[in-house]
Scaffold this active site. Structure first.
Site, PDB file in Angstrom:
ATOM      1  N   HIS A  76       0.828  -1.217   0.000  1.00 32.63           N
ATOM      2  CA  HIS A  76       0.000   0.000   0.000  1.00 32.63           C
ATOM      3  C   HIS A  76       0.856   1.259   0.000  1.00 32.63           C
ATOM      4  O   HIS A  76       1.959   1.293   0.565  1.00 32.63           O
ATOM      5  CB  HIS A  76      -1.034   0.002   1.137  1.00 32.63           C
ATOM      6  CG  HIS A  76      -0.493   0.053   2.528  1.00 32.63           C
ATOM      7  ND1 HIS A  76      -0.207   1.239   3.171  1.00 32.63           N
ATOM      8  CD2 HIS A  76      -0.232  -0.925   3.422  1.00 32.63           C
ATOM      9  CE1 HIS A  76       0.214   0.974   4.403  1.00 32.63           C
ATOM     10  NE2 HIS A  76       0.217  -0.322   4.577  1.00 32.63           N
ATOM     11  N   ASP A  78      -0.159   4.449   1.046  1.00 29.12           N
ATOM     12  CA  ASP A  78      -0.434   5.484   2.056  1.00 29.12           C
ATOM     13  C   ASP A  78       0.282   5.187   3.364  1.00 29.12           C
ATOM     14  O   ASP A  78       0.674   4.055   3.647  1.00 29.12           O
ATOM     15  CB  ASP A  78      -1.947   5.632   2.292  1.00 29.12           C
ATOM     16  CG  ASP A  78      -2.598   4.363   2.817  1.00 29.12           C
ATOM     17  OD1 ASP A  78      -2.252   3.268   2.344  1.00 29.12           O
ATOM     18  OD2 ASP A  78      -3.454   4.461   3.715  1.00 29.12           O
ATOM     19  N   GLU A 139      -5.065   2.117   2.696  1.00 26.88           N
ATOM     20  CA  GLU A 139      -5.069   0.902   3.511  1.00 26.88           C
ATOM     21  C   GLU A 139      -5.255   1.268   4.974  1.00 26.88           C
ATOM     22  O   GLU A 139      -5.936   0.580   5.722  1.00 26.88           O
ATOM     23  CB  GLU A 139      -3.749   0.136   3.317  1.00 26.88           C
ATOM     24  CG  GLU A 139      -3.745  -1.278   3.891  1.00 26.88           C
ATOM     25  CD  GLU A 139      -3.330  -1.361   5.351  1.00 26.88           C
ATOM     26  OE1 GLU A 139      -3.525  -2.426   5.963  1.00 26.88           O
ATOM     27  OE2 GLU A 139      -2.821  -0.358   5.910  1.00 26.88           O
ATOM     28  N   ASP A 163       3.250  -6.428   3.927  1.00 27.57           N
ATOM     29  CA  ASP A 163       2.739  -5.428   4.858  1.00 27.57           C
ATOM     30  C   ASP A 163       2.798  -5.928   6.293  1.00 27.57           C
ATOM     31  O   ASP A 163       1.800  -5.866   7.014  1.00 27.57           O
ATOM     32  CB  ASP A 163       1.296  -5.064   4.468  1.00 27.57           C
ATOM     33  CG  ASP A 163       0.821  -3.796   5.163  1.00 27.57           C
ATOM     34  OD1 ASP A 163       1.659  -3.094   5.767  1.00 27.57           O
ATOM     35  OD2 ASP A 163      -0.386  -3.519   5.108  1.00 27.57           O
TER      36      ASP A 163
END
Ligand code: ZN
Length: 372
Positions: A76, A78, A139, A163
């Site tokens: 992701h 962000d 996310e 992640d």
């Protein structure tokens, strides 16, 4: 084949580009040009409009050198606050923030690993299947990018999400979660002149919460209230209290049961105070995931680790990530550690050698996937 210095340079460049949730426009453009330079066809889906953000999810198709089933690589774009103006501090193998912001290793370590692996494949002629790169938005604010991802643009049915922290772990199980918003309505009255005319919403909330099972419910289930706001002044019987909380469980039935228990405690407490009323709103934040150890993707990950003389063990995580959503939406993905540490804090740091190790495993997964 993974080039440490190049991987680190890209990582440092990415964390210096501000990209709070809904403001991923600049980093998305940088990543689009990175991937286009590697021969990928890059598009964005229409998730921007749905979340009210600058840009949608980035979806890149990297052509394969083999006709093997396509592989998904997802991270992701962000970051959380405080995440603007990141000034990385480098001490030997460790990169940390200067203590005023997060580092953004969550999840730019994942993004950098994906880019480096695609670059090595293309430049060194490493055999690879068609690769779908997905860099999601938002996310950190409820997995919204993944929820609105235009799955129809994907060719891959399985792959990796990058992640999580520990290299050496592949998270295959994660809980589902319900977010809870409760409003207790009582009745206002002067606390000194006419307390018997009032119904204290604070008292009802206290009775409900005191009667409730919270914290660790069992090995698979947790519950918490994290915020409570209410009342107007000390001389007014409080007519309203708002409470925010959550329940999580790896088991859907247990999640439903715990949520129902929390609701029942409020309903019962309100019932003891005629005239009181409770609103109880449940938002299914994300659903549990559970990918078997003998799934095709875990067999690939294990074989890749073995090829490098390492072990990667499957594990359960305590929270949710894009992988929860993607598994629920019909893909088969596990979450690989990238080396990010103490995430969502201004002490966030990362070991470059961990990031390199994660990239090496990923490259081995890609090579093995090319032969399927
Ligand atoms: Zn993350």
């Amino acid at each position: 084949m993974i080039q440490r210095d190049r991987l680190l340079a890209l990582f440092l460049e990415l964390i210096r580009i501000d990209s709070l949730s809904k403001r991923e426009g600049r980093i998305a453009q940088r990543l689009a040009s990175e991937l286009e330079g590697l021969g990928a066809k890059v598009t964005f889906d229409d998730a921007a409009a749905k979340v009210g953000g600058e840009v949608g999810n980035l979806i890149a198709h990297v052509p394969g050198t083999s006709k093997a089933p396509p592989l998904l690589l997802c991270a992701h774009m962000d970051t959380v606050s405080p995440g603007e103006g990141v000034k990385p501090v480098i001490e030997d193998d460790v990169v940390r923030s200067d203590g005023t912001t997060v580092l953004g290793g969550d999840d730019k370590s994942g993004v950098a690993i994906v880019c480096e692996c695609v670059r090595v494949c293309r430049e060194r002629g490493v055999p690879h299947p068609p690769i779908d790169v997905v860099f999601t938005i938002c996310e950190e604010i409820g997995l919204q990018g993944a929820k609105y991802l235009d799955i129809g643009k994907l060719r891959a049915k399985r792959g990796l999400v990058f992640d999580s922290d520990a290299v050496g772990l592949a998270f295959t199980r994660a809980p589902g979660a319900n977010h809870l918003e409760i409003v207790v309505h009582g009745r206002a009255a002067h606390a000194g002149m006419a307390p018997e005319k009032g119904i204290s919403a604070i008292r009802i909330a206290a009775e409900a919460i005191a009667a409730m099972r919270l914290g660790r419910i069992d090995a698979e289930t947790t519950a918490n209230f994290g915020r409570i706001v209410g009342g107007r002044a000390t001389n007014i019987i409080p007519d309203e209290v708002r409470i925010s909380g959550e329940a999580r469980s790896h088991d859907a039935g247990k999640l439903a049961a715990q949520t129902e228990h929390m609701k029942a405690c409020f309903v019962e407490a309100a019932a003891r105070h005629p005239g009181a009323r409770v609103e109880f709103a449940v938002d299914a934040a994300y659903e549990a995931m559970s990918v078997p150890d003998d799934s095709a993707i875990m067999r690939l990950v294990s074989a890749a680790a073995e090829k490098l003389g390492r072990t990667i063990t499957s594990a359960a995580m305590g929270g949710g990530c894009d992988a929860n959503v993607l598994n629920r939406r019909g893909l088969e993905v596990v979450n690989l550690g990238t080396g990010m540490r103490e995430i969502h804090t201004t002490s966030e740091w990362l070991r470059v050698s961990d990031m390199v190790a994660a990239a090496e495993v990923t490259l081995a997964v890609i090579e093995l996937a090319a032969a399927l």
